[in-house]
Design a protein around this motif. Sequence first.
Motif, PDB file in Angstrom:
ATOM      1  N   LYS A 174       1.318  -1.076   0.000  1.00  0.00           N
ATOM      2  CA  LYS A 174       0.021   0.162   0.282  1.00  0.00           C
ATOM      3  C   LYS A 174       1.065   1.166   0.220  1.00  0.00           C
ATOM      4  N   SER A 175       1.501   1.380   0.923  1.00  0.00           N
ATOM      5  CA  SER A 175       2.204   2.884   0.656  1.00  0.00           C
ATOM      6  C   SER A 175       4.354   2.623   1.199  1.00  0.00           C
ATOM      7  N   ASP A 176       4.203   1.075   0.438  1.00  0.00           N
ATOM      8  CA  ASP A 176       6.001   1.031   0.895  1.00  0.00           C
ATOM      9  C   ASP A 176       7.022   1.777  -0.496  1.00  0.00           C
ATOM     10  N   LEU A 177       8.379   1.833  -0.137  1.00  0.00           N
ATOM     11  CA  LEU A 177       8.595   1.780  -1.501  1.00  0.00           C
ATOM     12  C   LEU A 177       9.937   0.337  -1.843  1.00  0.00           C
ATOM     13  N   ALA A 178      10.772  -0.314  -2.476  1.00  0.00           N
ATOM     14  CA  ALA A 178      11.074  -1.383  -1.946  1.00  0.00           C
ATOM     15  C   ALA A 178      12.312  -1.235  -3.620  1.00  0.00           C
ATOM     16  N   VAL A 179      13.065  -1.923  -3.237  1.00  0.00           N
ATOM     17  CA  VAL A 179      14.548  -2.342  -4.280  1.00  0.00           C
ATOM     18  C   VAL A 179      14.393  -3.689  -4.708  1.00  0.00           C
ATOM     19  N   GLY A 180      14.861  -3.960  -6.043  1.00  0.00           N
ATOM     20  CA  GLY A 180      14.774  -5.398  -6.378  1.00  0.00           C
ATOM     21  C   GLY A 180      14.544  -5.335  -8.238  1.00  0.00           C
ATOM     22  N   GLN A 181      14.128  -6.346  -8.446  1.00  0.00           N
ATOM     23  CA  GLN A 181      13.291  -6.709 -10.354  1.00  0.00           C
ATOM     24  C   GLN A 181      12.057  -7.227 -10.255  1.00  0.00           C
ATOM     25  N   GLU A 182      12.296  -6.654 -11.148  1.00  0.00           N
ATOM     26  CA  GLU A 182      10.425  -6.282 -11.862  1.00  0.00           C
ATOM     27  C   GLU A 182       9.785  -8.647 -11.249  1.00  0.00           C
ATOM     28  N   THR A 183      10.868  -9.023 -11.748  1.00  0.00           N
ATOM     29  CA  THR A 183      10.149 -10.039 -12.773  1.00  0.00           C
ATOM     30  C   THR A 183      10.494 -11.378 -11.738  1.00  0.00           C
ATOM     31  N   GLU A 184      10.541 -11.006 -10.234  1.00  0.00           N
ATOM     32  CA  GLU A 184      11.204 -11.795  -9.195  1.00  0.00           C
ATOM     33  C   GLU A 184      10.854 -11.265  -7.622  1.00  0.00           C
ATOM     34  N   MET A 185       9.407 -10.748  -7.724  1.00  0.00           N
ATOM     35  CA  MET A 185       8.698 -10.558  -7.076  1.00  0.00           C
ATOM     36  C   MET A 185       9.145 -10.460  -5.333  1.00  0.00           C
ATOM     37  N   GLN A 186      10.511 -11.688  -4.589  1.00  0.00           N
ATOM     38  CA  GLN A 186      10.642 -12.194  -3.412  1.00  0.00           C
ATOM     39  C   GLN A 186      12.118 -11.372  -3.795  1.00  0.00           C
ATOM     40  N   THR A 187      12.405 -11.112  -4.593  1.00  0.00           N
ATOM     41  CA  THR A 187      13.328 -10.234  -4.714  1.00  0.00           C
ATOM     42  C   THR A 187      13.426  -8.511  -4.339  1.00  0.00           C
ATOM     43  N   TRP A 188      11.962  -8.253  -4.113  1.00  0.00           N
ATOM     44  CA  TRP A 188      11.942  -7.012  -3.600  1.00  0.00           C
ATOM     45  C   TRP A 188      11.865  -7.052  -2.348  1.00  0.00           C
ATOM     46  N   LYS A 189      12.175  -6.267  -1.911  1.00  0.00           N
ATOM     47  CA  LYS A 189      13.204  -5.391  -0.158  1.00  0.00           C
ATOM     48  C   LYS A 189      12.697  -3.696  -0.026  1.00  0.00           C
ATOM     49  N   LYS A 190      12.308  -3.946   0.955  1.00  0.00           N
ATOM     50  CA  LYS A 190      12.098  -2.515   1.418  1.00  0.00           C
ATOM     51  C   LYS A 190      12.245  -1.636   2.181  1.00  0.00           C
ATOM     52  N   ILE A 191      12.829  -0.280   1.719  1.00  0.00           N
ATOM     53  CA  ILE A 191      13.801   0.636   1.535  1.00  0.00           C
ATOM     54  C   ILE A 191      13.100   1.921   2.605  1.00  0.00           C
ATOM     55  N   SER A 192      11.668   2.038   2.495  1.00  0.00           N
ATOM     56  CA  SER A 192      10.419   2.738   3.137  1.00  0.00           C
ATOM     57  C   SER A 192       9.836   2.812   2.937  1.00  0.00           C
ATOM     58  N   GLY A 193       8.651   2.523   4.516  1.00  0.00           N
ATOM     59  CA  GLY A 193       8.309   1.859   5.155  1.00  0.00           C
ATOM     60  C   GLY A 193       7.400   3.849   5.536  1.00  0.00           C
ATOM     61  N   ASN A 194       5.678   4.440   4.374  1.00  0.00           N
ATOM     62  CA  ASN A 194       5.183   5.141   5.096  1.00  0.00           C
ATOM     63  C   ASN A 194       3.577   5.030   5.399  1.00  0.00           C
ATOM     64  N   ALA A 195       3.093   6.333   5.969  1.00  0.00           N
ATOM     65  CA  ALA A 195       1.841   6.732   5.886  1.00  0.00           C
ATOM     66  C   ALA A 195       1.279   7.876   6.313  1.00  0.00           C
ATOM     67  N   GLN A 196       0.035   8.050   6.221  1.00  0.00           N
ATOM     68  CA  GLN A 196      -0.629   9.121   5.758  1.00  0.00           C
ATOM     69  C   GLN A 196      -1.543   9.212   7.264  1.00  0.00           C
ATOM     70  N   PHE A 197      -1.815  11.116   7.878  1.00  0.00           N
ATOM     71  CA  PHE A 197      -3.199  11.027   8.302  1.00  0.00           C
ATOM     72  C   PHE A 197      -3.494  11.794   7.531  1.00  0.00           C
ATOM     73  N   ARG A 198      -5.093  12.616   7.831  1.00  0.00           N
ATOM     74  CA  ARG A 198      -5.397  13.652   7.887  1.00  0.00           C
ATOM     75  C   ARG A 198      -6.619  14.900   8.899  1.00  0.00           C
ATOM     76  N   LYS A 199      -5.812  15.785   8.638  1.00  0.00           N
ATOM     77  CA  LYS A 199      -6.438  16.651  10.155  1.00  0.00           C
ATOM     78  C   LYS A 199      -6.356  18.487   9.411  1.00  0.00           C
ATOM     79  N   ARG A 200      -8.449  18.744   8.869  1.00  0.00           N
ATOM     80  CA  ARG A 200      -8.146  19.767   8.987  1.00  0.00           C
ATOM     81  C   ARG A 200      -7.884  20.372   7.228  1.00  0.00           C
ATOM     82  N   ASP A 201      -8.436  19.588   6.176  1.00  0.00           N
ATOM     83  CA  ASP A 201      -7.786  19.964   4.875  1.00  0.00           C
ATOM     84  C   ASP A 201      -6.349  19.826   4.323  1.00  0.00           C
TER      85      ASP A 201
END
Length: 281
Positions: A149-176
Amino acid sequence: MKPTFIIDQTSVRTPYYNLALEEAISLKLVSEGFIGGLRFWENPRSIVIGLSEKPERTVGPFYESFLQNRKEQPFPKKPIDSETVYIARRASGGGTVVHEPGWNLNFSIFVSLKEKPELFPVGNSYKTLLGLVSNALRNQNIQSNPRGKSDLAVGQETEMQTWKKISGNAQFRKRDCIVQHGTLILDPRLIELVGSYLPHPPEEPDYRKGRDHKEFVTSLPPEFKVGKFKQDLALLFADYLGVEKIGTGKEFLPFLRTVFLDADRLFKEKYGTKRFLTGEE
């Protein structure tokens, strides 16, 4: 020119005050006439859980011992010593993370939804704001892609198991205001730390495929330059907002004063309380 801000925070505060400051900025951004801003910051050694998480599941036994040793309220605003590990709850969803000064970098992107209404749909907002971060990394020859949903990963497009997370992200919203915050792993020692504090998460993105922390997460290369990343993200964000640069306008100091007042209140009434940490409110 419509005002924006950039905060490159060097002061050392506990996660309780840092998270209170994050929400305080969001509450004041639109009403004070700002269209966006960036914040770079660090926590002392901390375990930060998502808004709806149960820390007894995502942190485990260490959570109970932490509560037993923390009788005073609010929790401290400044770090007590270099040995203490803090546990805090944030305003955004997502999973539990571990922070360590110098081993990871926290970044936060604030945007007025009145200025950028296309960010209302959650999917669009993640795509756009993760794209800014990914492009800033690309300027240092780091090819990252959104995963889950909200990660950035490095790896190869053809082998899903090689994707490794380098950044997790999240959101919240307040008053516009939309706030998207994330972390970059700078030092591989942080991955060892995560493994020592956190059990396997009760929920995981599909691309994790059951891998443990050491197999799933990776750090940025040692040649990665934090200062250049900050500069590049600011330039890309300015371009997205249609301004010459981030951090313009004499309105910043009055804005910051009102933010600090709200941050002090939120620290005392919310983030620094055992009630919020345990999920009782």
